[in-house]
Design a protein around this motif. Structure first.
Motif, PDB file in Angstrom:
ATOM      1  N   MET A  46       0.834  -1.198   0.000  1.00  0.00           N
ATOM      2  CA  MET A  46       0.000   0.000   0.000  1.00  0.00           C
ATOM      3  C   MET A  46       0.878   1.261   0.000  1.00  0.00           C
ATOM      4  N   VAL A  47       1.970   1.236   0.735  1.00  0.00           N
ATOM      5  CA  VAL A  47       2.880   2.391   0.760  1.00  0.00           C
ATOM      6  C   VAL A  47       3.433   2.656  -0.637  1.00  0.00           C
ATOM      7  N   GLU A  48       3.861   1.596  -1.322  1.00  0.00           N
ATOM      8  CA  GLU A  48       4.381   1.756  -2.685  1.00  0.00           C
ATOM      9  C   GLU A  48       3.307   2.294  -3.628  1.00  0.00           C
ATOM     10  N   GLN A  49       2.087   1.795  -3.483  1.00  0.00           N
ATOM     11  CA  GLN A  49       0.981   2.274  -4.318  1.00  0.00           C
ATOM     12  C   GLN A  49       0.752   3.761  -4.087  1.00  0.00           C
ATOM     13  N   HIS A  50       0.722   4.178  -2.842  1.00  0.00           N
ATOM     14  CA  HIS A  50       0.488   5.584  -2.522  1.00  0.00           C
ATOM     15  C   HIS A  50       1.626   6.466  -3.035  1.00  0.00           C
ATOM     16  N   GLN A  51       2.856   5.984  -2.925  1.00  0.00           N
ATOM     17  CA  GLN A  51       4.001   6.742  -3.443  1.00  0.00           C
ATOM     18  C   GLN A  51       3.867   6.965  -4.953  1.00  0.00           C
ATOM     19  N   MET A  52       3.368   5.953  -5.649  1.00  0.00           N
ATOM     20  CA  MET A  52       3.199   6.055  -7.100  1.00  0.00           C
ATOM     21  C   MET A  52       2.145   7.108  -7.461  1.00  0.00           C
ATOM     22  N   VAL A  53       1.120   7.237  -6.635  1.00  0.00           N
ATOM     23  CA  VAL A  53       0.070   8.221  -6.896  1.00  0.00           C
ATOM     24  C   VAL A  53       0.551   9.623  -6.520  1.00  0.00           C
ATOM     25  N   TYR A  54       1.257   9.745  -5.406  1.00  0.00           N
ATOM     26  CA  TYR A  54       1.729  11.060  -4.961  1.00  0.00           C
ATOM     27  C   TYR A  54       2.826  11.634  -5.863  1.00  0.00           C
ATOM     28  N   ALA A  55       3.606  10.764  -6.517  1.00  0.00           N
ATOM     29  CA  ALA A  55       4.754  11.217  -7.311  1.00  0.00           C
ATOM     30  C   ALA A  55       4.422  12.327  -8.315  1.00  0.00           C
ATOM     31  N   PRO A  56       3.384  12.195  -9.145  1.00  0.00           N
ATOM     32  CA  PRO A  56       3.126  13.255 -10.134  1.00  0.00           C
ATOM     33  C   PRO A  56       2.482  14.512  -9.534  1.00  0.00           C
TER      34      PRO A  56
END
Length: 85
Positions: A46-56
């Motif tokens: 879940m942390v990795e998923q959230h990081q992917m969304v926050y990145a852009p």
């Protein structure tokens, strides 16, 4: 003040093929909630998923233009198991 579509487009640009729904939670254009279903989330925490969304969205987060974004992220398999499709 940000629009839900601007946030949605940024997320889709980073995660093509995803299903993205964004909602303004306060009506002030700086607090949002997003649901993202993406095949790129398969096998990710879940942390990795959230990081992917926050990145852009980092520039908006740094300036405070986007103050808060609550996330619900799922792989298509996780979303299907919830019976939400």
């Amino acid at each position: 003040m940000l629009a839900t579509d601007a946030i949605r487009q940024r997320i889709l640009g980073a995660l093509p093929g995803s299903e993205v729904e964004v909602r303004d939670t306060t009506g002030t254009g700086d607090h949002f909630e997003a649901r993202v279903v993406s095949p790129t989330f398969a096998g990710k925490s879940m942390v990795e998923q959230h990081q992917m969304v926050y990145a852009p969205l980092q520039d908006w987060l740094k300036t405070g233009e986007l103050h808060a974004l609550a996330l619900k992220t799922y792989s298509p398999e996780q979303w299907k198991k919830l019976g939400s499709r």
